[in-house]
Design a protein around this motif. Structure first.
Motif: not given
Lengths: 348, 341
Positions: B255-260, B273-279, B294-299
């Motif tokens: 995400g970091l590399l793609a958002s530059l 961009p990385i969606l959402g807000q900082p934690p 994370c777009p690929y999150r799982r349980e």
């Protein structure tokens, strides 16, 4: 006719010292800047601190009064507009500031911040304004329920969205974006840049984008002006500027930006400029860049070169330099002989 | 690489505030060798600075506390040595350069005196000798007219020169470890290039280990040997610089590399961009802090922190996505670049 025409814009801030606040000198923040911005285009102003880029943005909107020069917006002379004319003009010209923490009043609710301009200009009824604020918040990717909250409840990126919603509220034609993403983290920066691009497409907006970050300016701009000590040293279409920089300052700036790619980075040669940017209160004689310039010769100390078209990369590429890099037949050449066409015309 | 200087294992630093426990750093481990530069990259609030401050024992207590982990400088345990001994370590063994050179220099003390003070504190030198050394150090970090400058106040220095003065102070006692916390963030790009050069030269000269904290992946690519990617107080990925840029395994690193926005891209592409807000560091999940974005999150992601998984030489990642699946996802990312052979 261009949407925005800036001619020989000057802004000199007086330096006052002593008990009687006598003016003892001037900071030449902007010193003879000219450019046009076409409708729907993004014009990037780039350079280091002290270059005068923010001052250009503010002077164009008359947030500070210019010392000299002309600004024409849709054919109307902005500098000569009366107070009430200015009010009307400001509906079309808005600004987003750098610091999303300082540019939102912490004691106002979001609905009042975003709706303030509507209220000032007497647009719509209370209910209509409320609806408009809710729509605007959705447009910039926030939730319409956020209208009742205060700025401190939002993160930096969200605040910058609020600032953008406020700028959009009057359906402006031109928005000055003064370092709009500099205070944001990279992942959030990309969100806001994408939002700005979407809004431009959707509403046909024209941007004057001020930033010190060359990668960001390259990404968003159609045209870019490079500023150094209050002057534009090079101006061109974005793609050309980044592949065929003619001015040594542009070259040095581009080479100084580290590229997030280790292989590329190791293979690059860096031009490291010596020294610091001189004080704009006491700019060097002749070309403002000559004390730091690796190509400087005697002619450079005599007079500031004027912006001229060399035609290497079309008519839209102008550079102010006696020793510009030339790209005649695809090869980069720097001549030892000064390019005398850049000498300023003698004053009539 | 040379001798091992630092061994950090499972470092956790928390702040006990009225609003709750801020878990700034959670189980961070890394090592630093002589002559090596390790880059710590992450967004604001990712714990980069707190990790470095914990090393220097500069966490204000209360409310902060290193709650876990071992911090070894050679064979000295930085968590248990006395305050006196720690004072000897700071400056002598580990020195730090801060982001904002204006607020970290004393505005009412001459620059020379500030450097000389560091020298007399740590070395057996007289005032006069220390003053002369200060002038030499300023010249060494590239300040012109150092003899004159040593007698000036910080306000008479430009931003770049102040940062040079900070570096001069940091290297005055030949430290083994140099921590540079966003040393160029407040500076213009042409000045940034100068400062990076100075840091590099100093490292070569003293053969020290450098910890470079930054959010700028360009600077990381330029001078790091190893990279630690932090998010929400955790190390999500750690490895040699080429591995991180060309063989990244964590969705946050992607995400970091793609958002530059990049200076070297030839055509205009849309940023990802990385969606959402900082934690929020108080309400971090027990598992991976990146889960929410994370777009690929799982349980399993939210509740359990994944173990360290080696994915290459000296390259590790913490992620629940199985490795084959990760490689497959990565291959489909538009911004992902395979390394040039």
């Amino acid at each position: 006719m261009s949407l925005l025409e800036v001619r020989d814009l000057k802004k000199h801030f007086p330096i006052r010292t002593g008990v009687f606040k006598r003016t003892t000198g001037h900071v030449y923040a902007v010193d003879g800047v000219s450019f046009n911005v076409e409708k729907g285009e993004t014009m990037g102003l780039v350079g280091e601190s002290g270059g005068g880029k923010s001052t250009v943005g503010r002077t164009v909107l008359r947030l500070t009064e210019a010392t000299g020069g002309e600004v024409t917006f849709e054919g109307i002379d902005v500098m000569k507009a009366s107070r009430s004319d200015m009010n009307t003009l400001r509906k079309d010209m808005q600004i987003v500031f750098q610091d999303p923490y300082a540019s939102l009043n912490p004691r106002m609710r979001i609905r009042d911040i975003v709706g303030e301009a509507l209220k000032i200009h007497g647009i719509g009824t209370e209910a209509e304004r409320k609806k408009r604020v809710a729509d605007l918040l959705e447009t910039v990717g926030l939730n319409s329920e956020h209208a009742e909250r205060y700025p401190h409840e939002f993160s930096g990126g969200q605040r910058q969205r609020i600032g953008i919603a406020r700028a959009l509220s009057l359906n402006p034609k031109l928005i000055v974006l003064d370092e709009p993403v500099s205070a944001l983290d990279v992942s959030i920066r990309a969100q806001v840049l994408n939002l700005l691009e979407d809004l431009q497409d959707e509403f046909g907006l024209t941007y004057l984008f001020v930033s010190h970050d060359l990668s960001v300016v390259k990404h968003i701009s159609d045209r870019v002006a490079v500023m150094y000590l209050g002057k534009i040293v090079e101006i061109s279409d974005s793609a050309v500027l980044y592949t065929m920089p003619q001015h040594p300052y542009t070259e040095a700036l581009l080479s100084a930006v580290p590229i997030p790619d280790p292989h590329t980075e190791r293979a690059r040669r860096r031009i490291v400029l010596e020294g610091d940017v001189p004080s704009p209160a006491n700019p060097p004689s002749g070309c403002v860049f000559h004390p730091r310039c690796p190509r400087a010769q005697e002619i450079c100390t005599t007079a500031m070169p004027r912006l001229t078209v060399m035609g290497d990369a079309g008519e839209r590429h102008e550079v102010a330099c006696y020793f510009p890099a030339r790209f005649g037949d695809g090869k980069r050449v720097v001549s030892d002989k000064p390019y005398t066409d850049a000498l300023p015309e003698p004053k009539a | 690489m040379g001798e091992r200087l630092l061994t950090i294992k499972d470092l956790s630093t928390h702040f006990f505030t009225h609003a709750g426990v801020v878990k700034a750093v959670n189980g961070v481990s890394f090592t630093l060798d002589r002559g090596e530069t390790i880059g710590i990259v992450g967004e604001s609030g990712s714990g980069k600075t707190v990790a470095a401050m914990s090393l220097m024992r500069l966490i204000p207590d209360p409310p902060g506390k290193v709650v876990e982990g071992s911090l070894m400088l050679g064979d000295r345990d930085l968590r248990t040595i006395s305050d006196d001994e720690m004072r000897g370590v700071r400056g002598n063994d580990i020195a730090m350069i801060f982001q904002d050179p204006m607020t970290s220099l004393n505005p009412v003390m001459k620059v020379g005196k500030q450097i000389a003070e560091a020298i007399t504190l740590h070395q057996d030198k007289g005032k006069r000798e220390a003053w002369q050394m200060a002038a030499k150090l300023l010249a060494r970090v590239g300040i012109p007219d150092a003899d004159k400058r040593v007698d000036q106040y910080p306000f008479e220095f430009s931003g770049g020169m102040r940062q040079r003065a900070m570096i001069a102070m940091a290297i005055s006692c030949n430290p083994d470890v140099l921590i540079a916390d966003e040393p160029t963030t407040a500076l213009d790009v042409t000045i940034q290039a100068q400062i990076i050069d100075v840091v590099r030269e100093m490292q070569a000269q003293f053969d020290s280990g450098v910890i470079l904290i930054t959010h700028d992946l360009g600077v990381i690519a330029e001078i790091s040997d190893k990279v630690m990617v932090m998010y929400g107080g955790r190390t999500v990925e750690y490895g040699p610089v080429d591995e991180i840029f060309y063989n990244a395994h964590h969705p946050y690193t992607w995400g970091l590399l793609a958002s530059l926005p990049r200076l070297d891209e030839s055509e205009k592409t849309r940023l990802t961009p990385i969606l959402g807000q900082p934690p929020n560091l108080i309400t971090l999940p027990a598992g991976c802090p990146f889960t929410a974005r994370c777009p690929y999150r799982r349980e399993e992601c939210r509740d359990k922190w994944p173990a360290h998984e080696a994915v290459g030489p000296d390259h590790g990642v913490h992620c629940w996505i199985p490795v084959e699946e990760r490689v497959a996802i990565r291959a489909g990312l538009p911004h992902f670049k395979e390394p040039a052979a």
